[in-house]
Design an enzyme around this catalytic site. Structure first.
Site, PDB file in Angstrom:
ATOM      1  N   ALA A 159       3.750  -0.102  -1.793  1.00  0.00           N
ATOM      2  CA  ALA A 159       3.641  -0.436  -3.214  1.00  0.00           C
ATOM      3  C   ALA A 159       4.940  -0.098  -3.927  1.00  0.00           C
ATOM      4  O   ALA A 159       5.420  -0.866  -4.772  1.00  0.00           O
ATOM      5  CB  ALA A 159       2.470   0.309  -3.841  1.00  0.00           C
TER       6      ALA A 159
ATOM      7  N   HIS B 265       0.848  -1.200   0.000  1.00  0.00           N
ATOM      8  CA  HIS B 265       0.000   0.000   0.000  1.00  0.00           C
ATOM      9  C   HIS B 265       0.875   1.238   0.000  1.00  0.00           C
ATOM     10  O   HIS B 265       1.795   1.353   0.819  1.00  0.00           O
ATOM     11  CB  HIS B 265      -0.899   0.025   1.238  1.00  0.00           C
ATOM     12  CG  HIS B 265      -1.610   1.327   1.440  1.00  0.00           C
ATOM     13  ND1 HIS B 265      -1.401   2.144   2.528  1.00  0.00           N
ATOM     14  CD2 HIS B 265      -2.514   1.976   0.655  1.00  0.00           C
ATOM     15  CE1 HIS B 265      -2.145   3.229   2.424  1.00  0.00           C
ATOM     16  NE2 HIS B 265      -2.834   3.147   1.303  1.00  0.00           N
ATOM     17  N   SER B 266       0.638   2.154  -0.930  1.00  0.00           N
ATOM     18  CA  SER B 266       1.307   3.455  -0.961  1.00  0.00           C
ATOM     19  C   SER B 266       2.829   3.284  -0.995  1.00  0.00           C
ATOM     20  O   SER B 266       3.369   2.753  -1.958  1.00  0.00           O
ATOM     21  CB  SER B 266       0.831   4.288   0.238  1.00  0.00           C
ATOM     22  OG  SER B 266       1.187   5.635   0.110  1.00  0.00           O
ATOM     23  N   MET B 267       3.548   3.700   0.041  1.00  0.00           N
ATOM     24  CA  MET B 267       4.994   3.489   0.082  1.00  0.00           C
ATOM     25  C   MET B 267       5.328   2.008  -0.063  1.00  0.00           C
ATOM     26  O   MET B 267       6.304   1.639  -0.732  1.00  0.00           O
ATOM     27  CB  MET B 267       5.579   4.029   1.382  1.00  0.00           C
ATOM     28  CG  MET B 267       7.093   3.844   1.512  1.00  0.00           C
ATOM     29  SD  MET B 267       7.746   4.374   3.122  1.00  0.00           S
ATOM     30  CE  MET B 267       7.176   3.015   4.166  1.00  0.00           C
TER      31      MET B 267
END
Length: 283
Positions: free
Chosen positions: A102, A98-100
């Site tokens: 990812a 998720h986010s970072m």
């Protein structure tokens, strides 16, 4: 319920949470900046036949901080995650980020394609990139800011409930249940106050950064199938839409939700179904 895991990597402790079937396909889950492994609690409810292992990245949750004076570069997490996979005896595994997280997953899949089965990326795809001609100025600014700020201790919350309310109304708001999951792992009580467990050095700017050409080189080297699930009210959708064309085997889905859509029940059910279908797991 989850199982608590602990790993020693270069003299530091990395903590993790494990859910699901020990015999299921292994998925290492990597959370976003200033979150922790509990970020995947909601998603774990709908992945019972998978072996989901969410890692507290260095400086987050129950994992140790990096030594004083050490920077938190996103690429340093690559070696940490691979060390955890090795200690688990996983030669190949899938990644959910998720986010970072990812961005870290993308770096791993680009650099170590032979280790990665599949990528499941939530409201993110690649680390931030910067114009190459701006990097010298950004380096100078980062060094100056680090010299001024150092490692600061943030003021504590007066109560756990105050922290919950602040997290619910933060830059990327989450539900009360999601805030409880994140803060039960993200806060510590000391001297009557509630402090973040995360390292305040995570707030400092990076001295060295990646440029667009470097990011594109990693994206082109990914050979694993990639599922990118973006939130229609998340962050970076236009950037991701421009980058997915660099990956050979990729599917982009846009779902209703905000940046932490995997912590929202409706979106989590949809994400889990997509993952179960690709992992051939019966929900």
């Amino acid at each position: 319920m989850y199982k608590s895991l602990s790993f020693e990597v270069n003299g530091r402790r990395l903590a993790a949470m494990e859910w699901g079937s020990p015999e299921g396909p292994p998925v290492l889950a990597l959370h976003g900046w200033l979150d922790n492994a509990a970020s995947f609690t909601r998603l774990s409810e709908y992945l019972p036949q998978c072996r989901l292992i969410a890692i507290d990245l260095a400086g987050h949750g129950f994992s140790d901080h990096r030594p004083a004076g050490t920077h938190y570069y996103i690429w340093d997490n690559v070696a940490d995650v691979l060390a955890v996979a090795d200690q688990l005896g996983l030669k190949r595994f899938s990644l959910a980020g998720h986010s970072m997280g990812a961005g870290i997953s993308m770096l791993i899949a680009g650099a170590f394609a032979e280790r990665v089965e599949q990528l499941f990326l939530i409201d993110g795809l690649a680390p931030l990139d910067y114009a190459a001609d701006e990097l010298p100025v950004l380096m100078a600014q980062a060094i100056d800011k680090r010299a001024r700020m150092g490692r600061r201790t943030l003021r504590p919350y007066t109560s756990f409930e105050q922290a919950v309310q602040v997290r619910m109304g933060g830059r990327w708001p989450v539900s009360r249940q999601a805030a409880l999951w994140l803060l039960e792992r993200g806060l510590r009580e000391q001297d009557g106050g509630w402090y973040w467990r995360s390292d305040s050095a995570l707030m400092l700017p990076s001295v060295v950064r990646l440029c667009e050409a470097q990011i594109e080189a990693f994206l082109r080297r990914i050979s694993a199938p990639v599922l990118v699930v973006m939130a229609d009210r998340g962050i970076g959708l236009e950037r991701v839409e421009a980058q997915v064309g660099l990956i050979d085997n990729v599917e982009l889905r846009v779902l209703p939700g905000t940046h932490h859509l995997h912590l929202e029940q409706e979106a989590a059910v949809l994400i889990a179904k997509l993952m179960n279908d690709r992992l051939h797991c019966a929900a």
